[in-house]
Design a protein around this motif. Sequence first.
Motif, mmCIF file in Angstrom:
data_model
loop_
_atom_site.group_PDB
_atom_site.id
_atom_site.type_symbol
_atom_site.label_atom_id
_atom_site.label_comp_id
_atom_site.label_asym_id
_atom_site.label_seq_id
_atom_site.Cartn_x
_atom_site.Cartn_y
_atom_site.Cartn_z
ATOM 1 N N ASP A 1 0.846 -1.191 0.000
ATOM 2 C CA ASP A 1 0.000 0.000 0.000
ATOM 3 C C ASP A 1 0.891 1.254 0.000
ATOM 4 O OD1 ASP A 1 -2.905 1.218 1.880
ATOM 5 O OD2 ASP A 1 -1.787 2.033 0.193
ATOM 6 N N SER A 2 1.172 1.876 1.099
ATOM 7 C CA SER A 2 1.981 3.117 1.166
ATOM 8 C C SER A 2 1.448 4.153 0.171
ATOM 9 C CB SER A 2 3.470 2.841 0.935
ATOM 10 O OG SER A 2 3.705 2.364 -0.374
ATOM 11 N N GLY A 3 0.119 4.247 0.143
ATOM 12 C CA GLY A 3 -0.525 5.261 -0.707
ATOM 13 C C GLY A 3 -0.911 4.745 -2.082
ATOM 14 N N MET A 4 -0.514 3.500 -2.385
ATOM 15 C CA MET A 4 -0.857 2.959 -3.704
ATOM 16 C C MET A 4 -2.277 2.419 -3.762
ATOM 17 S SD MET A 4 2.652 1.201 -5.100
ATOM 18 C CE MET A 4 3.338 0.578 -3.590
ATOM 19 N N ALA A 5 -2.826 1.984 -2.629
ATOM 20 C CA ALA A 5 -4.181 1.413 -2.659
ATOM 21 C C ALA A 5 -5.208 2.455 -3.098
ATOM 22 C CB ALA A 5 -4.542 0.837 -1.288
ATOM 23 N N GLN A 6 -5.107 3.659 -2.542
ATOM 24 C CA GLN A 6 -6.079 4.694 -2.939
ATOM 25 C C GLN A 6 -5.919 5.051 -4.407
ATOM 26 O OE1 GLN A 6 -6.789 8.074 -0.454
ATOM 27 N NE2 GLN A 6 -7.490 9.333 -2.159
ATOM 28 N N GLN A 7 -4.672 5.150 -4.862
ATOM 29 C CA GLN A 7 -4.461 5.460 -6.282
ATOM 30 C C GLN A 7 -5.073 4.380 -7.172
ATOM 31 O OE1 GLN A 7 -0.367 6.958 -7.417
ATOM 32 N NE2 GLN A 7 0.046 6.229 -5.336
ATOM 33 N N LEU B 1 -11.179 -5.251 -20.280
ATOM 34 C CA LEU B 1 -9.976 -5.627 -19.540
ATOM 35 C C LEU B 1 -9.278 -4.379 -19.016
ATOM 36 C CD1 LEU B 1 -7.667 -7.622 -18.679
ATOM 37 C CD2 LEU B 1 -6.641 -7.166 -20.936
ATOM 38 N N LEU B 2 -8.912 -4.408 -17.731
ATOM 39 C CA LEU B 2 -8.012 -3.409 -17.151
ATOM 40 C C LEU B 2 -6.761 -4.156 -16.712
ATOM 41 C CD1 LEU B 2 -10.378 -1.422 -14.704
ATOM 42 C CD2 LEU B 2 -10.206 -1.244 -17.204
ATOM 43 N N ASN B 3 -5.639 -3.974 -17.412
ATOM 44 C CA ASN B 3 -4.402 -4.594 -16.963
ATOM 45 C C ASN B 3 -3.586 -3.585 -16.175
ATOM 46 O OD1 ASN B 3 -2.390 -6.348 -16.377
ATOM 47 N ND2 ASN B 3 -1.424 -6.256 -18.399
ATOM 48 N N LEU B 4 -3.635 -3.719 -14.848
ATOM 49 C CA LEU B 4 -3.002 -2.752 -13.948
ATOM 50 C C LEU B 4 -1.818 -3.364 -13.232
ATOM 51 C CD1 LEU B 4 -6.294 -1.334 -12.397
ATOM 52 C CD2 LEU B 4 -5.251 -0.871 -14.631
ATOM 53 N N ASP C 1 -2.176 -0.225 -18.457
ATOM 54 C CA ASP C 1 -1.248 0.691 -17.781
ATOM 55 C C ASP C 1 0.173 0.157 -17.782
ATOM 56 O OD1 ASP C 1 -0.212 1.512 -14.576
ATOM 57 O OD2 ASP C 1 -0.715 3.059 -16.055
ATOM 58 N N VAL C 2 0.333 -1.114 -18.122
ATOM 59 C CA VAL C 2 1.645 -1.763 -18.048
ATOM 60 C C VAL C 2 1.915 -2.586 -19.304
ATOM 61 C CG1 VAL C 2 1.816 -1.834 -15.534
ATOM 62 C CG2 VAL C 2 0.544 -3.627 -16.743
ATOM 63 N N PHE C 3 3.192 -2.709 -19.658
ATOM 64 C CA PHE C 3 3.548 -3.326 -20.934
ATOM 65 C C PHE C 3 4.826 -4.145 -20.784
ATOM 66 C CE2 PHE C 3 0.306 -1.068 -23.164
ATOM 67 C CZ PHE C 3 0.113 0.057 -22.374
ATOM 68 N N ALA C 4 4.951 -5.161 -21.667
ATOM 69 C CA ALA C 4 6.137 -6.016 -21.607
ATOM 70 C C ALA C 4 7.394 -5.178 -21.772
ATOM 71 C CB ALA C 4 6.034 -7.089 -22.667
ATOM 72 N N ASN C 5 7.340 -4.195 -22.672
ATOM 73 C CA ASN C 5 8.468 -3.265 -22.856
ATOM 74 C C ASN C 5 7.987 -1.862 -22.518
ATOM 75 O OD1 ASN C 5 10.304 -5.226 -23.945
ATOM 76 N ND2 ASN C 5 9.004 -5.229 -25.769
ATOM 77 N N GLU C 6 8.602 -1.277 -21.504
ATOM 78 C CA GLU C 6 8.238 0.082 -21.096
ATOM 79 C C GLU C 6 9.470 0.977 -21.207
ATOM 80 O OE1 GLU C 6 6.494 -0.002 -17.187
ATOM 81 O OE2 GLU C 6 4.857 -1.305 -17.823
ATOM 82 N N PRO C 7 9.362 2.209 -21.753
ATOM 83 C CA PRO C 7 8.157 2.785 -22.358
ATOM 84 C C PRO C 7 7.690 1.986 -23.576
ATOM 85 C CG PRO C 7 9.897 4.439 -22.061
ATOM 86 C CD PRO C 7 10.528 3.116 -21.828
ATOM 87 N N LEU C 8 6.377 1.976 -23.840
ATOM 88 C CA LEU C 8 5.830 1.293 -25.013
ATOM 89 C C LEU C 8 6.386 1.975 -26.262
ATOM 90 C CD1 LEU C 8 3.762 -0.911 -25.891
ATOM 91 C CD2 LEU C 8 2.072 0.933 -26.039
ATOM 92 N N PRO C 9 7.026 1.206 -27.168
ATOM 93 C CA PRO C 9 7.621 1.832 -28.359
ATOM 94 C C PRO C 9 6.582 2.619 -29.166
ATOM 95 C CG PRO C 9 8.326 -0.465 -28.154
ATOM 96 C CD PRO C 9 7.263 -0.241 -27.108
ATOM 97 N N PRO C 10 6.930 3.803 -29.667
ATOM 98 C CA PRO C 10 5.938 4.654 -30.371
ATOM 99 C C PRO C 10 5.319 3.968 -31.586
ATOM 100 C CG PRO C 10 8.160 5.606 -30.485
ATOM 101 C CD PRO C 10 8.230 4.430 -29.558
ATOM 102 N N PRO D 1 0.881 5.440 -18.975
ATOM 103 C CA PRO D 1 2.300 5.057 -18.847
ATOM 104 C C PRO D 1 2.705 4.567 -17.459
ATOM 105 C CG PRO D 1 2.089 7.425 -18.778
ATOM 106 C CD PRO D 1 0.694 6.899 -18.972
ATOM 107 N N HIS D 2 2.166 3.461 -17.017
ATOM 108 C CA HIS D 2 2.495 2.830 -15.731
ATOM 109 C C HIS D 2 2.366 3.840 -14.593
ATOM 110 C CE1 HIS D 2 4.936 -0.599 -13.686
ATOM 111 N NE2 HIS D 2 4.169 0.016 -12.806
ATOM 112 N N ILE D 3 1.179 4.421 -14.535
ATOM 113 C CA ILE D 3 0.934 5.449 -13.494
ATOM 114 C C ILE D 3 -0.275 5.097 -12.627
ATOM 115 C CG2 ILE D 3 1.976 7.416 -14.658
ATOM 116 C CD1 ILE D 3 -1.798 6.778 -14.864
ATOM 117 N N ALA D 4 -0.791 3.897 -12.740
ATOM 118 C CA ALA D 4 -2.017 3.574 -11.990
ATOM 119 C C ALA D 4 -1.832 3.831 -10.498
ATOM 120 C CB ALA D 4 -2.414 2.116 -12.234
ATOM 121 N N ALA D 5 -0.670 3.437 -9.984
ATOM 122 C CA ALA D 5 -0.398 3.651 -8.549
ATOM 123 C C ALA D 5 1.110 3.786 -8.389
ATOM 124 C CB ALA D 5 -0.931 2.507 -7.710
#
Length: 313
Positions: free
Chosen positions: A93-99, A223-226, A252-261, A275-279
Amino acid sequence: MDIIFYHPFFDAQDWLAGMEKRLPQAKVREWRRGDKRPADYALVWRPPHEMLANRCDLKGVFALGAGVDAILEQERQHPGTLPAGVPLMRLEDSGMAQQMQEYALACVLRYFRRFDEYQVQQQQQRWLPLVPHQQNDFTIGILGAGVLGKSVAQKLVEFGFNVRCWSRSAKQISGVQSFVGQAQQEAFLTGTRLLINLLPNTPETLGLLNQRLFAHLAPGAYLLNLARGAHLVENDLLQALEQGQMAAATLDVFANEPLPPTHPLWRHPRVTITPHIAAITLPEQAMDQIAANIVALETGQSPTGVVDIQRGY
Ligand SMILES: NC(=O)c1ccc[n+]([C@@H]2O[C@H](COP(=O)([O-])OP(=O)(O)OC[C@H]3O[C@@H](n4cnc5c(N)ncnc54)[C@H](O)[C@@H]3O)[C@@H](O)[C@H]2O)c1
Ligand SMILES: O=C(O)[C@H](O)CO
């Protein structure tokens, strides 16, 4: 007490000052290549192999996130990345649960109230009220009912949704039907209209979001992939979207991050990307938790968030 810190892109100075404020007896330094000076604790995110290798003097390693798959993968590829017998702790958690609640609820309501479809109609200047979804026909299934999955489930129950969860062990979450293990996965998926992934990335869960799984969901599912990109077989999702088995996805998440343009997911009309910002890791809350765990370890008590290396999370 000596603490070393490594993060590929966080501002180390904030962390050094914050940890020394919480632990006045500690000297905290940013680890740099070649630094072999003794240390008692390490705060890390995707550390280079040499940072921790053979540091058996460490009393604990703290991951600067909730998911520890990257560091465990490094250990698999370069045994010894994690010094043997030294506990690895993750953030709980540490603030990630609310996010995560905010992110999941926003996506659920967007799809439940068909705002994604109204957005398309607006581009067509089309004034057409759509038949509303009904909550009894919009069951939400959460893969992973741990710290974050449980928190999201509770918030969605508050909003009156039918919520079910799938995990390794039975969960007692008020208003949430619990499904357990492989034996109950199909029952969990059948009738699920919106699937939220909050599983850890482990050898058991790798590639779980695939064509077989999508086929068990209610037709026109969402689908929400978080959790992690490694869970998703991207071509299977694209095919399921093409065939109408899946109506839309937020990733929100990808095998390769950042996701190639050039990646096709960027341009898919029914895929939403963040861009991997869900929490994200919140430094103040994270430092509070890590400092409390260091005090616990220093006084012979049990820390929180200890990772089971064999289990993978
Ligand atoms: N996108 C983001 O910004 C973001 C932020 C934080 C965490 N995450 C991801 O979310 C994941 C979950 O975080 P958490 O703190 O809730 O973890 P957690 O360890 O508290 O919960 C994990 C859950 O998954 C279940 N699980 C694990 N392996 C399973 C299996 N093989 N079959 C069925 N269930 C299984 C466990 O029973 C547990 O309920 C993290 O591992 C991380 O990958 C993503
Ligand atoms: O995945 C995670 O652990 C979150 O992104 C926190 O950094």
